[in-house]
Design an enzyme around this catalytic site. Structure first.
Site, PDB file in Angstrom:
ATOM      1  N   GLU A  45      -0.917   6.377   2.367  1.00  0.00           N
ATOM      2  CA  GLU A  45      -0.282   7.486   3.083  1.00  0.00           C
ATOM      3  C   GLU A  45       1.218   7.627   2.825  1.00  0.00           C
ATOM      4  O   GLU A  45       1.537   9.025   2.963  1.00  0.00           O
ATOM      5  CB  GLU A  45      -0.609   7.135   4.535  1.00  0.00           C
ATOM      6  CG  GLU A  45      -1.883   6.942   4.980  1.00  0.00           C
ATOM      7  CD  GLU A  45      -2.398   6.028   6.167  1.00  0.00           C
ATOM      8  OE1 GLU A  45      -2.759   6.435   7.267  1.00  0.00           O
ATOM      9  OE2 GLU A  45      -1.946   4.936   5.999  1.00  0.00           O
ATOM     10  N   GLY A  49       0.791  -1.072  -0.156  1.00  0.00           N
ATOM     11  CA  GLY A  49      -0.026  -0.072  -0.156  1.00  0.00           C
ATOM     12  C   GLY A  49       0.857   1.331   0.076  1.00  0.00           C
ATOM     13  O   GLY A  49       1.981   1.256   0.549  1.00  0.00           O
TER      14      GLY A  49
END
Lengths: 162, 336
Positions: free
Chosen positions: B287, B284
């Site tokens: 962020e 991922g």
């Protein structure tokens, strides 16, 4: 109540309005053209950008009665039966859309720019969309898309039927 | 006077809920009665591209194209829980659940094909282009549609569940393995500081982002662009103006976020170092793409004007004051 006549996406409308409503409200609530989004509602974010008589305006800052006799283009007026407008196509191809909320306004700001200047440089593109805030994309792919659209429109012309 | 400086920010960031908290994603995939693949996922699409990359992963396992998959997403009455679209976790966690669900479906289809074709085993049986066939003798084949017909009214449906592995940190020492996996980044910026106005302009930026494996490079670029803009706003624009718990800057006239004129074109470098526990190695980056921006900018400001900023956002007023204070201190210390 007051009656106004306006042309939206090439169609003539005669609409009964309350005198204190905004053009944005007429578009969304009375004409059901909900592609135009309301963001801040105070002229800062550009989500409700439309083109009125060739100039971009924040439709949240225009009173409905001010649209009397005007010619308006909203996002619904961009695609034709033959397909997407080159600006929309370029946005899709370049991955310029993330959450999508600012995109109708971005596309119309892009159209207003390219209608006047078909060969903008990147700085001119940035300037043209600087009134449209976007929280997701960081703008770069939108700039890429408008740059690409300018090339499409240079070749194909503006296929907008209006 | 305008002064230029460069700065670098480097980060590592653990994705997922972490700290031993159960982080579970589920997915279901179905072979419909018509022999079509239907994927049921609860992962929320907020523009980051979850729907695109999760479908890509399913297509990869089942040997079909993305267009051949019907995605049923975010409908809580029929989609299993994939956790939140938060903690940069959907690619890794839900990607793993989807991969497992699809592998299970693939294995079930192979089992049916082995029986139907009278094969000795599943060795050398491939799933591709909506059929299951024997690689050394491709005439031995059965289509997805035929498998669906064999199933009758009860469609073939498989589930995939993935639970991430993290442990709780020791409360006394702060030691442990609270996250897995980690994502790494190095961002560099060049700034121009106007010492008269305190305005900071980003003149150049390069973003090197570790992604494990880029499932969709274009989407990653979009995430880097977006993360950079958010990090830029965080560093020099966005001030809530909190006074006694009240947000004073509660509209775009005073809570400024970057416009297209504030964000530079970025030099984006995608670093692929596949993670073994990840679906196709992918991690991922939601962020991680914004974290290195503010430190890189603050370091560049230091490089440009010699002041070390420890509070953000570094608005023009704050920066001017810091430059002035720094000059005064140096004067008192007899350095200038």
């Amino acid at each position: 109540m007051k009656k106004i006549n306006l042309k939206v996406n090439g169609v003539d409308y005669s609409v009964e309005i309350e005198e204190d409503v905004r053009l944005l409200d007429v578009l969304r609530n009375q004409l059901r053209l909900t592609g135009t989004k309301e963001g801040c509602g105070e002229g800062e974010c550009g989500a409700c950008t439309i083109i009125m008589d060739g100039v971009t305006v924040n439709s949240c800052m225009v009173m409905a009665f001010q649209a009397e006799g005007k010619e308006i283009i909203t996002i619904e007026g961009m695609a034709t039966k033959s397909g997407l407008h080159p600006i929309q196509r370029a946005f899709l191809e370049e991955g310029a859309v993330q959450c999508g909320f600012c995109i109708p306004g971005m596309v119309l700001s892009a159209k207003a720019l390219l209608d006047k200047n078909l060969t903008p440089n990147r700085e001119e593109i940035r300037e043209a969309i600087s009134g449209n805030l976007c929280r997701c994309t960081g703008y770069n792919k939108i700039v890429d898309a408008i740059d690409k659209a300018s090339k499409y429109m240079g070749k194909e012309g503006d296929v907008n039927g209006i | 006077m305008k002064k230029r400086g460069i700065g670098i920010g480097s980060t590592f960031y653990g994705t997922g809920y972490g700290n031993g908290f159960p982080d579970v994603s589920k997915a279901i995939v179905e072979l419909s009665q018509e022999g079509e693949i239907v994927l049921y996922v609860g992962a929320t699409e907020v523009g980051q591209g979850a729907k695109t990359i999760l479908t890509q992963m399913a297509a990869e396992v089942l040997g079909v194209s993305v267009e051949d998959i019907t995605l049923v997403c975010e409908d809580t009455s029929i989609t299993p829980d994939a956790g939140t679209a938060a903690a940069s976790r959907q690619t890794y966690n839900t990607g793993n659940a989807i991969k497992r669900a699809c592998e299970n479906l693939r294995d079930e289809m192979i089992k049916i094909a082995v029986k139907q074709l009278g094969l000795n085993s599943s060795i050398g049986v491939k799933v591709e282009n909506k059929k299951v066939y024997l690689n050394i003798f491709p005439d031995k084949k059965v289509s997805f549609k035929e498998i669906a017909n064999l199933q009758g009214e009860e469609t073939l449906k498989t589930e995939g569940i993935f639970t991430a592995q993290t442990t709780k940190m020791d409360e006394e020492t702060g030691q442990g393995a609270p996250y897995w996996p980690y994502t790494f980044s190095v961002y560099g910026v060049e700034v121009e500081v106007d010492t008269e106005t305190g305005l900071v302009e980003i003149t150049k930026a390069v973003c090197a982002q570790d992604v494990g494996k880029a499932i969709n490079p274009k989407l990653i670029e979009g995430q880097i662009d977006g993360g950079f803009a958010m990090g830029l706003g965080y560093a020099i624009f966005e001030d809530l103006g909190l006074h006694n718990g009240e947000i004073k800057h509660n509209r775009f006239t005073n809570y400024l976020i970057p416009t297209a004129l504030d964000v530079p074109d970025l030099d984006k470098i995608i670093i692929e170092a596949p993670e073994t526990t990840a679906p196709y190695g992918a991690k991922g980056i939601g962020e991680p793409v914004m974290i290195a921006v503010a430190p890189a900018i603050l370091n560049a400001i230091y490089n440009a004007v010699g002041v070390r900023i420890t509070e953000i956002p570094i608005t023009p007023e704050r920066l001017l004051k810091a430059i002035k204070d720094n000059g005064k201190n140096k004067l008192e210390e007899g350095k200038i």
